[in-house]
Scaffold this motif. Structure first.
Motif, PDB file in Angstrom:
ATOM      1  N   LYS A 230       0.855  -1.199   0.000  1.00 10.25           N
ATOM      2  CA  LYS A 230       0.000   0.000   0.000  1.00 10.25           C
ATOM      3  C   LYS A 230       0.886   1.243   0.000  1.00 10.25           C
ATOM      4  N   LYS A 231       0.877   1.958  -1.133  1.00 13.48           N
ATOM      5  CA  LYS A 231       1.604   3.221  -1.233  1.00 13.48           C
ATOM      6  C   LYS A 231       0.707   4.343  -0.704  1.00 13.48           C
ATOM      7  N   TYR A 232       1.260   5.223   0.093  1.00 11.83           N
ATOM      8  CA  TYR A 232       0.463   6.346   0.596  1.00 11.83           C
ATOM      9  C   TYR A 232      -0.106   7.148  -0.566  1.00 11.83           C
ATOM     10  N   SER A 233       0.654   7.257  -1.647  1.00 12.33           N
ATOM     11  CA  SER A 233       0.238   8.066  -2.796  1.00 12.33           C
ATOM     12  C   SER A 233      -0.830   7.389  -3.651  1.00 12.33           C
ATOM     13  N   CYS A 234      -1.127   6.126  -3.385  1.00  9.49           N
ATOM     14  CA  CYS A 234      -2.144   5.394  -4.144  1.00  9.49           C
ATOM     15  C   CYS A 234      -3.400   5.225  -3.301  1.00  9.49           C
ATOM     16  N   LEU A 235      -4.552   5.358  -3.930  1.00  8.15           N
ATOM     17  CA  LEU A 235      -5.806   5.170  -3.209  1.00  8.15           C
ATOM     18  C   LEU A 235      -6.005   3.708  -2.849  1.00  8.15           C
ATOM     19  N   PHE A 236      -5.560   2.797  -3.718  1.00  4.67           N
ATOM     20  CA  PHE A 236      -5.830   1.379  -3.538  1.00  4.67           C
ATOM     21  C   PHE A 236      -4.558   0.589  -3.251  1.00  4.67           C
ATOM     22  N   ILE A 237      -4.717  -0.584  -2.656  1.00  5.39           N
ATOM     23  CA  ILE A 237      -3.628  -1.544  -2.536  1.00  5.39           C
ATOM     24  C   ILE A 237      -3.189  -1.908  -3.953  1.00  5.39           C
ATOM     25  N   SER A 238      -1.878  -1.999  -4.181  1.00  3.57           N
ATOM     26  CA  SER A 238      -1.396  -2.163  -5.556  1.00  3.57           C
ATOM     27  C   SER A 238      -0.779  -3.527  -5.840  1.00  3.57           C
ATOM     28  N   LYS A 239      -0.560  -4.321  -4.794  1.00  2.00           N
ATOM     29  CA  LYS A 239       0.089  -5.611  -5.024  1.00  2.00           C
ATOM     30  C   LYS A 239      -0.212  -6.544  -3.860  1.00  2.00           C
ATOM     31  N   GLY A 240      -0.163  -7.864  -4.119  1.00  2.00           N
ATOM     32  CA  GLY A 240      -0.357  -8.844  -3.061  1.00  2.00           C
ATOM     33  C   GLY A 240      -1.624  -9.661  -3.249  1.00  2.00           C
ATOM     34  N   GLN A 241      -1.811 -10.640  -2.373  1.00  2.00           N
ATOM     35  CA  GLN A 241      -2.950 -11.549  -2.500  1.00  2.00           C
ATOM     36  C   GLN A 241      -3.621 -11.807  -1.149  1.00  2.00           C
ATOM     37  N   LEU A 242      -4.938 -12.004  -1.219  1.00  2.00           N
ATOM     38  CA  LEU A 242      -5.739 -12.400  -0.072  1.00  2.00           C
ATOM     39  C   LEU A 242      -6.398 -13.750  -0.366  1.00  2.00           C
ATOM     40  N   LYS A 243      -6.354 -14.642   0.586  1.00  2.00           N
ATOM     41  CA  LYS A 243      -7.072 -15.909   0.472  1.00  2.00           C
ATOM     42  C   LYS A 243      -8.487 -15.710   0.988  1.00  2.00           C
ATOM     43  N   VAL A 244      -9.476 -16.129   0.201  1.00  2.00           N
ATOM     44  CA  VAL A 244     -10.887 -15.965   0.544  1.00  2.00           C
ATOM     45  C   VAL A 244     -11.467 -17.322   0.927  1.00  2.00           C
ATOM     46  N   GLN A 245     -12.106 -17.380   2.093  1.00  2.00           N
ATOM     47  CA  GLN A 245     -12.721 -18.612   2.555  1.00  2.00           C
ATOM     48  C   GLN A 245     -14.142 -18.339   3.040  1.00  2.00           C
ATOM     49  N   GLY A 246     -15.086 -19.136   2.540  1.00  2.00           N
ATOM     50  CA  GLY A 246     -16.476 -18.999   2.956  1.00  2.00           C
ATOM     51  C   GLY A 246     -17.246 -20.254   2.614  1.00  2.00           C
ATOM     52  N   GLU A 247     -18.551 -20.229   2.862  1.00  2.00           N
ATOM     53  CA  GLU A 247     -19.377 -21.395   2.561  1.00  2.00           C
ATOM     54  C   GLU A 247     -19.476 -21.635   1.066  1.00  2.00           C
ATOM     55  N   ILE A 248     -19.504 -20.552   0.291  1.00  2.00           N
ATOM     56  CA  ILE A 248     -19.626 -20.661  -1.174  1.00  2.00           C
ATOM     57  C   ILE A 248     -18.347 -20.185  -1.856  1.00  2.00           C
ATOM     58  N   LEU A 249     -17.850 -19.052  -1.412  1.00  2.00           N
ATOM     59  CA  LEU A 249     -16.672 -18.471  -2.038  1.00  2.00           C
ATOM     60  C   LEU A 249     -15.399 -19.023  -1.413  1.00  2.00           C
ATOM     61  N   ASN A 250     -14.546 -19.582  -2.230  1.00  2.00           N
ATOM     62  CA  ASN A 250     -13.227 -20.028  -1.815  1.00  2.00           C
ATOM     63  C   ASN A 250     -12.271 -19.761  -2.970  1.00  2.00           C
ATOM     64  N   GLY A 251     -11.357 -18.853  -2.767  1.00  2.00           N
ATOM     65  CA  GLY A 251     -10.461 -18.491  -3.852  1.00  2.00           C
ATOM     66  C   GLY A 251      -9.430 -17.487  -3.420  1.00  2.00           C
ATOM     67  N   VAL A 252      -8.957 -16.657  -4.364  1.00  2.00           N
ATOM     68  CA  VAL A 252      -7.869 -15.716  -4.112  1.00  2.00           C
ATOM     69  C   VAL A 252      -8.172 -14.376  -4.784  1.00  2.00           C
ATOM     70  N   ILE A 253      -7.948 -13.293  -4.037  1.00  2.00           N
ATOM     71  CA  ILE A 253      -7.969 -11.937  -4.585  1.00  2.00           C
ATOM     72  C   ILE A 253      -6.537 -11.540  -4.888  1.00  2.00           C
ATOM     73  N   ASP A 254      -6.293 -11.060  -6.107  1.00  2.00           N
ATOM     74  CA  ASP A 254      -4.959 -10.641  -6.524  1.00  2.00           C
ATOM     75  C   ASP A 254      -5.025  -9.170  -6.929  1.00  2.00           C
ATOM     76  N   TYR A 255      -4.194  -8.342  -6.288  1.00  2.00           N
ATOM     77  CA  TYR A 255      -4.226  -6.896  -6.538  1.00  2.00           C
ATOM     78  C   TYR A 255      -3.351  -6.450  -7.704  1.00  2.00           C
TER      79      TYR A 255
END
Length: 278
Positions: A230-255
């Motif tokens: 996360k760059k202060y100068s950027c509004l959004f996260i610009s790199k990296g991954q989140l693992k998503v776990q749920g009853e229906i959704l299971n996957g990966v968010i890639d920035y």
């Protein structure tokens, strides 16, 4: 089989996307995926980052002045400063965006107030910055709860903080409610030598997770898979991954590849891929 949906229509009716959406859905019949909770989760993370930026801006911009009220450059709020105990700390900063709201430097409408309490210099180990949301919204999406940002630095050259969200609640423009909570560890990896300049700061979120639950009880937990940049100068996260776990959704968010853009990709465990935008 890998399929792609650009700007998925299932979350177009909410405030989670700032640009127009395509109604094209290329999932195979019977395999459609409702990504509303993913959109809500990304909005939660983005709003938390925005409010942290605001907290850092107002506490840094006023650190060398004796003013009790001012409007820091780049912020459309009036900031008042007080010291309830009559000493240097704690300091309380109230950023007031007004009841009608105002457009910030990113052309987003922000309304209400952020109350920021600082127990000591934010770069000092043990200091805590608490951000409370008061009748507050971003682009008419109401945000509630408190962010606690605590300095846990052990090595001076690598400042570190923990970020905890307490009683988080998001209400979208159609009345959809999403309860959220989470805990992240953040390290500063650039800009350490220029403490009064924020624009060159770069942060890396190395570990932690957050949980988002919709009104129907469906929830997902997002955990750091690869450190987020996360760059202060950027509004959004610009790199990296989140693992998503749920009853229906299971996957990966890639920035993505560290670009300052609003694009991210969600890939379900069956290989179906969705390119989305805030």
């Amino acid at each position: 089989m890998k399929k792609t949906v650009i700007l998925l229509s299932t979350i177009c009716a909410t405030a989670f996307l700032y640009i127009s959406c395509s109604s094209d859905n290329h999932d195979e019949p019977g395999n459609s995926t409702n990504l509303t909770n993913v959109g809500a989760s990304i909005f939660v993370d983005t709003s938390n980052e925005m409010d942290l930026n605001t907290g850092l801006l107002i506490t840094t911009a006023t650190s060398t002045t004796a003013k009790t009220a001012e409007t820091p450059a780049g912020l459309c709020a009036t900031v008042t400063i007080s010291t309830p105990n009559g000493e240097e700390y704690p300091k309380v900063f109230l950023a007031d965006f007004g009841t009608a709201g105002c457009k910030d430097i990113n052309n987003l409408t922000r309304k209400g107030q952020l109350k920021v309490t600082l127990t000591g210099p934010i770069m000092e180990t043990g200091s805590k910055m608490t951000i409370e949301r008061i009748d507050y919204s971003i682009n008419y999406t109401k945000l509630e709860g408190t962010i606690e940002y605590t300095n846990t630095t052990t090595v001076a050259t690598t400042p570190q903080w923990t970020r905890k969200v307490i009683n988080g609640k998001l209400t979208d423009i159609q009345g959809g409610v999403y309860i959220n909570s989470g805990f992240y560890t953040t390290k500063q990896i650039a800009g350490v030598d220029t403490p009064l300049v924020l624009s060159d700061n770069v942060y890396e979120i190395t570990e932690g997770s957050h949980k988002v639950t919709s009104a129907n009880g469906e929830s997902i937990t997002l955990t750091i898979k690869e450190p987020l940049t996360k760059k202060y100068s950027c509004l959004f996260i610009s790199k990296g991954q989140l693992k998503v776990q749920g009853e229906i959704l299971n996957g990966v968010i890639d920035y993505g590849n560290n670009d300052c853009d609003a694009i991210y990709t969600y890939t379900q465990e069956n290989g179906a891929s969705y390119q989305l935008s805030m």
